[in-house]
Design an enzyme around this catalytic site. Structure first.
Site, PDB file in Angstrom:
ATOM      1  N   VAL A 134       0.838  -1.208   0.000  1.00 51.96           N
ATOM      2  CA  VAL A 134       0.000   0.000   0.000  1.00 51.96           C
ATOM      3  C   VAL A 134       0.871   1.256   0.000  1.00 51.96           C
ATOM      4  O   VAL A 134       0.616   2.208  -0.744  1.00 51.96           O
ATOM      5  CB  VAL A 134      -0.960   0.000   1.208  1.00 51.96           C
ATOM      6  CG1 VAL A 134      -1.781   1.291   1.222  1.00 51.96           C
ATOM      7  CG2 VAL A 134      -1.888  -1.210   1.151  1.00 51.96           C
ATOM      8  N   CYS A 135       1.926   1.256   0.822  1.00 53.50           N
ATOM      9  CA  CYS A 135       2.819   2.421   0.898  1.00 53.50           C
ATOM     10  C   CYS A 135       3.481   2.702  -0.445  1.00 53.50           C
ATOM     11  O   CYS A 135       3.661   3.861  -0.832  1.00 53.50           O
ATOM     12  CB  CYS A 135       3.888   2.188   1.959  1.00 53.50           C
ATOM     13  SG  CYS A 135       3.230   1.924   3.616  1.00 53.50           S
ATOM     14  N   THR A 136       3.842   1.651  -1.156  1.00 47.99           N
ATOM     15  CA  THR A 136       4.491   1.821  -2.453  1.00 47.99           C
ATOM     16  C   THR A 136       3.560   2.529  -3.435  1.00 47.99           C
ATOM     17  O   THR A 136       3.976   3.435  -4.163  1.00 47.99           O
ATOM     18  CB  THR A 136       4.931   0.466  -3.015  1.00 47.99           C
ATOM     19  OG1 THR A 136       5.832  -0.152  -2.092  1.00 47.99           O
ATOM     20  CG2 THR A 136       5.616   0.625  -4.359  1.00 47.99           C
ATOM     21  N   PHE A 166       3.268   6.327  -2.426  1.00 56.16           N
ATOM     22  CA  PHE A 166       4.398   7.167  -2.813  1.00 56.16           C
ATOM     23  C   PHE A 166       4.429   7.392  -4.320  1.00 56.16           C
ATOM     24  O   PHE A 166       4.822   8.458  -4.794  1.00 56.16           O
ATOM     25  CB  PHE A 166       5.706   6.549  -2.318  1.00 56.16           C
ATOM     26  CG  PHE A 166       6.090   7.021  -0.954  1.00 56.16           C
ATOM     27  CD1 PHE A 166       7.118   7.924  -0.779  1.00 56.16           C
ATOM     28  CD2 PHE A 166       5.391   6.585   0.160  1.00 56.16           C
ATOM     29  CE1 PHE A 166       7.457   8.378   0.483  1.00 56.16           C
ATOM     30  CE2 PHE A 166       5.724   7.018   1.424  1.00 56.16           C
ATOM     31  CZ  PHE A 166       6.765   7.925   1.592  1.00 56.16           C
TER      32      PHE A 166
END
Length: 210
Positions: free
Chosen positions: A44-46, A49
């Protein structure tokens, strides 16, 4: 206690993959967005960003700097940035930082359990998905927090930034679902006569909604 709207944010020293700096000096006369994420090298973080990097021209057009924050070390940040470029149209991200523990406590970026006295440290505690918009006056203007399982909609962050900048410049408010260029709300502190003098002819829907 975490920061509240209109509080001045602390002038923390930031340890970044692009060098160290103090937060107030880095913000300067810009607007700034800080957003925390649970951990590098996670799905999810990827995607988040990548979304932020794709909006780089939009941030710059609004005189806004953006920082991503997690408890990972600087080397992990550098290696991860090579990977998340595949999720970005621009392939570039302005800054990615690693703060000391006090940064996350000051901004309230940990889930409640992280504050319990059970020996946890930043190394084994992930941050929730928080967004903070800070004005050029170094005051907190907006905060939003999501759970770890829900990716953020950065188009909404951009919309909120537009609303904040407009309201600070023109002393107006924005209605629900407002988009840049649409009608705004005249504050109730102005009489009808004062409102017309300042804004020109307006539509009076209700005595308190103009």
């Amino acid at each position: 206690m975490s920061l509240r709207i209109n509080d001045t944010v602390p002038n923390l020293k930031v340890i970044s993959d692009m060098g160290d700096f103090y937060l107030h000096e880095w913000i300067g006369d810009h607007w700034a967005i800080l957003f925390s994420h649970p951990k590098d090298f996670t799905p999810v973080c990827t995607t988040e960003f990548g979304a932020v990097a794709s909006l780089r021209d939009e941030w710059e057009a609004r005189n806004t700097k953006v920082i991503g924050i997690s408890v990972d070390n600087v080397e992990d940040h550098k290696n991860w940035k090579k990977i998340f470029k595949i999720c970005s149209k621009s392939g570039v991200f302005p800054y990615h930082i690693r703060c000391r523990f006090g940064c996350f406590k000051a901004f309230g970026m940990f889930a409640w359990e992280a504050y319990l006295p059970d020996g946890r440290t930043p190394n084994d505690t992930a941050t929730v998905r928080s967004v903070f918009i800070i004005g050029p006056d170094k005051a907190l203007k907006l905060s939003i927090t999501y759970p770890m399982t829900v990716g953020r909609n950065f188009a909404e962050v951009l919309r909120a930034l537009d609303a904040l900048q407009l309201s600070s410049q023109k002393a107006v408010a924005t209605p629900a679902d407002w988009q840049k260029g649409e009608d705004v709300i005249i504050p109730a502190t102005l009489s009808d006569e004062e409102a017309e003098q300042k804004f020109g002819p307006f539509n009076k829907i209700l005595p308190f909604l103009r």
